[in-house]
Scaffold this motif. Sequence first.
Motif, PDB file in Angstrom:
ATOM      1  N   PHE A   1     -10.405  13.861 -11.223  1.00 27.75           N
ATOM      2  CA  PHE A   1     -11.813  13.476 -11.373  1.00 27.75           C
ATOM      3  C   PHE A   1     -12.629  14.064 -10.231  1.00 27.75           C
ATOM      4  CE2 PHE A   1     -15.485  10.638 -11.290  1.00 27.75           C
ATOM      5  CZ  PHE A   1     -15.785  10.555 -12.639  1.00 27.75           C
ATOM      6  N   ARG A   2     -13.768  14.663 -10.579  1.00 27.10           N
ATOM      7  CA  ARG A   2     -14.679  15.219  -9.573  1.00 27.10           C
ATOM      8  C   ARG A   2     -15.856  14.267  -9.385  1.00 27.10           C
ATOM      9  NH1 ARG A   2     -13.009  20.369  -8.606  1.00 27.10           N
ATOM     10  NH2 ARG A   2     -12.100  21.485 -10.348  1.00 27.10           N
ATOM     11  N   SER A   3     -16.151  13.961  -8.132  1.00 24.02           N
ATOM     12  CA  SER A   3     -17.252  13.059  -7.812  1.00 24.02           C
ATOM     13  C   SER A   3     -17.788  13.412  -6.433  1.00 24.02           C
ATOM     14  CB  SER A   3     -16.754  11.614  -7.814  1.00 24.02           C
ATOM     15  OG  SER A   3     -17.747  10.739  -7.340  1.00 24.02           O
ATOM     16  N   SER A   4     -19.092  13.272  -6.271  1.00 27.87           N
ATOM     17  CA  SER A   4     -19.668  13.543  -4.953  1.00 27.87           C
ATOM     18  C   SER A   4     -19.629  12.301  -4.069  1.00 27.87           C
ATOM     19  CB  SER A   4     -21.115  14.026  -5.103  1.00 27.87           C
ATOM     20  OG  SER A   4     -21.910  12.994  -5.665  1.00 27.87           O
ATOM     21  N   ASN A   5     -19.222  11.172  -4.639  1.00 27.83           N
ATOM     22  CA  ASN A   5     -19.145   9.941  -3.866  1.00 27.83           C
ATOM     23  C   ASN A   5     -17.943   9.127  -4.343  1.00 27.83           C
ATOM     24  OD1 ASN A   5     -19.761   7.906  -2.071  1.00 27.83           O
ATOM     25  ND2 ASN A   5     -21.309   6.984  -3.381  1.00 27.83           N
ATOM     26  N   ALA A   6     -16.789   9.413  -3.775  1.00 28.30           N
ATOM     27  CA  ALA A   6     -15.576   8.712  -4.194  1.00 28.30           C
ATOM     28  C   ALA A   6     -14.609   8.594  -3.030  1.00 28.30           C
ATOM     29  CB  ALA A   6     -14.909   9.464  -5.342  1.00 28.30           C
TER      30      ALA A   6
ATOM     31  N   TYR B   1     -20.822   7.488 -11.526  1.00 33.11           N
ATOM     32  CA  TYR B   1     -19.540   8.006 -12.005  1.00 33.11           C
ATOM     33  C   TYR B   1     -18.627   6.932 -12.588  1.00 33.11           C
ATOM     34  CZ  TYR B   1     -20.973  11.903  -9.052  1.00 33.11           C
ATOM     35  OH  TYR B   1     -21.658  12.926  -8.468  1.00 33.11           O
ATOM     36  N   LEU B   2     -19.039   5.692 -12.511  1.00 32.36           N
ATOM     37  CA  LEU B   2     -18.159   4.573 -12.838  1.00 32.36           C
ATOM     38  C   LEU B   2     -17.601   4.632 -14.260  1.00 32.36           C
ATOM     39  CD1 LEU B   2     -17.034   2.136 -11.363  1.00 32.36           C
ATOM     40  CD2 LEU B   2     -18.903   0.793 -12.297  1.00 32.36           C
ATOM     41  N   LEU B   3     -18.460   4.777 -15.251  1.00 34.89           N
ATOM     42  CA  LEU B   3     -17.993   4.774 -16.641  1.00 34.89           C
ATOM     43  C   LEU B   3     -17.075   5.959 -16.929  1.00 34.89           C
ATOM     44  CD1 LEU B   3     -21.195   3.609 -18.545  1.00 34.89           C
ATOM     45  CD2 LEU B   3     -19.127   2.300 -18.044  1.00 34.89           C
ATOM     46  N   ALA B   4     -17.454   7.133 -16.458  1.00 34.72           N
ATOM     47  CA  ALA B   4     -16.618   8.320 -16.685  1.00 34.72           C
ATOM     48  C   ALA B   4     -15.268   8.169 -15.986  1.00 34.72           C
ATOM     49  CB  ALA B   4     -17.333   9.583 -16.203  1.00 34.72           C
ATOM     50  N   ALA B   5     -15.277   7.630 -14.774  1.00 33.33           N
ATOM     51  CA  ALA B   5     -14.025   7.447 -14.033  1.00 33.33           C
ATOM     52  C   ALA B   5     -13.124   6.444 -14.741  1.00 33.33           C
ATOM     53  CB  ALA B   5     -14.317   6.990 -12.605  1.00 33.33           C
ATOM     54  N   GLU B   6     -13.699   5.349 -15.226  1.00 34.34           N
ATOM     55  CA  GLU B   6     -12.892   4.348 -15.941  1.00 34.34           C
ATOM     56  C   GLU B   6     -12.239   4.953 -17.178  1.00 34.34           C
ATOM     57  OE1 GLU B   6     -15.797   1.288 -16.559  1.00 34.34           O
ATOM     58  OE2 GLU B   6     -15.265   0.250 -14.702  1.00 34.34           O
ATOM     59  N   LYS B   7     -12.940   5.859 -17.824  1.00 31.39           N
ATOM     60  CA  LYS B   7     -12.412   6.491 -19.037  1.00 31.39           C
ATOM     61  C   LYS B   7     -11.355   7.547 -18.705  1.00 31.39           C
ATOM     62  CE  LYS B   7     -13.971   8.910 -23.161  1.00 31.39           C
ATOM     63  NZ  LYS B   7     -15.113   9.501 -23.847  1.00 31.39           N
ATOM     64  N   GLN B   8     -11.581   8.314 -17.648  1.00 30.92           N
ATOM     65  CA  GLN B   8     -10.724   9.456 -17.352  1.00 30.92           C
ATOM     66  C   GLN B   8      -9.511   9.115 -16.486  1.00 30.92           C
ATOM     67  OE1 GLN B   8     -12.790  12.971 -16.054  1.00 30.92           O
ATOM     68  NE2 GLN B   8     -10.967  13.817 -15.123  1.00 30.92           N
ATOM     69  N   ILE B   9      -9.660   8.224 -15.532  1.00 30.74           N
ATOM     70  CA  ILE B   9      -8.559   7.945 -14.596  1.00 30.74           C
ATOM     71  C   ILE B   9      -7.722   6.800 -15.160  1.00 30.74           C
ATOM     72  CG2 ILE B   9      -7.936   7.339 -12.242  1.00 30.74           C
ATOM     73  CD1 ILE B   9     -10.692   8.422 -11.393  1.00 30.74           C
ATOM     74  N   VAL B  10      -6.599   7.155 -15.722  1.00 27.55           N
ATOM     75  CA  VAL B  10      -5.785   6.150 -16.420  1.00 27.55           C
ATOM     76  C   VAL B  10      -4.683   5.552 -15.538  1.00 27.55           C
ATOM     77  CG1 VAL B  10      -6.228   7.155 -18.684  1.00 27.55           C
ATOM     78  CG2 VAL B  10      -4.246   7.918 -17.369  1.00 27.55           C
ATOM     79  N   HIS B  11      -4.436   6.110 -14.391  1.00 26.78           N
ATOM     80  CA  HIS B  11      -3.330   5.649 -13.545  1.00 26.78           C
ATOM     81  C   HIS B  11      -3.800   4.933 -12.282  1.00 26.78           C
ATOM     82  CE1 HIS B  11      -4.602   9.445 -11.902  1.00 26.78           C
ATOM     83  NE2 HIS B  11      -3.994   9.134 -10.781  1.00 26.78           N
ATOM     84  N   ALA B  12      -5.098   4.632 -12.205  1.00 24.75           N
ATOM     85  CA  ALA B  12      -5.626   3.952 -11.023  1.00 24.75           C
ATOM     86  C   ALA B  12      -6.653   2.907 -11.448  1.00 24.75           C
ATOM     87  CB  ALA B  12      -6.285   4.956 -10.075  1.00 24.75           C
ATOM     88  N   GLN B  13      -6.775   1.895 -10.630  1.00 29.13           N
ATOM     89  CA  GLN B  13      -7.829   0.907 -10.834  1.00 29.13           C
ATOM     90  C   GLN B  13      -9.128   1.543 -10.342  1.00 29.13           C
ATOM     91  OE1 GLN B  13      -7.237  -2.632  -8.499  1.00 29.13           O
ATOM     92  NE2 GLN B  13      -8.969  -3.692  -9.415  1.00 29.13           N
ATOM     93  N   VAL B  14     -10.213   1.391 -11.095  1.00 31.11           N
ATOM     94  CA  VAL B  14     -11.500   1.971 -10.721  1.00 31.11           C
ATOM     95  C   VAL B  14     -12.445   0.837 -10.342  1.00 31.11           C
ATOM     96  CG1 VAL B  14     -13.470   3.326 -11.522  1.00 31.11           C
ATOM     97  CG2 VAL B  14     -11.159   3.940 -12.265  1.00 31.11           C
TER      98      VAL B  14
END
Length: 190
Positions: free
Chosen positions: A54-59, A76-89
């Motif tokens: 995941f690419r983010s300017s604030n993470a 980035y919250l919604l996109a991260a929740e959808k894309q990052i399946v192996h971590a808690q967001v």
Amino acid sequence: MGNPFKYYHKKPGFERVFRASMYNIRVKRLQGLLPSGSALFIYEPANIFYLTGFRSSNAYLIIDRKRCVFFTDFRYLLAAEKQIVHAQVLDLAKEPYVKWLNSHRYRTVFFEDKIPYWLFDKLSDLRAELEIQPQFLEWQRAVKTPEEAAVMKQALDKTIAVIPEITAFIRDNRKKRISEMDILRLIRRS
């Protein structure tokens, strides 16, 4: 001939499998290296991308022996929740990382050697001992698993296979202005 860039475009089946396995494998390797009672705080965007995709300017990413937690802002919250399946967001506004780290009572928090002073100053509020971990992830990024090497070889083979088509297309259209989109259309058709 298949698309040499299918791994970088929207192919949902592959993307889910890649995220669920490759990124998870990378995180698990790091977790195995961490001493008990410690966490690794990751700030560098390249390292965050390497471990999450995941690419983010604030993470920020925090990894301990059992958890992987990704912190980001509302953009980035919604996109991260959808894309990052192996971590808690988690949302940075609702769950600041310093508060989260203190609530888990780590003895040591490792951090990368390239963090800015303002961030180091924030981390100084931790109850844990801070310890710099230079080149911690760089070593892991340099050593490829057999799965990573196979994906890289497959991408290389497909790229090599499409180069003659791209070269012919450019040669045939040299009087016309060729855009990156023209090249991508050609690649997707192959």
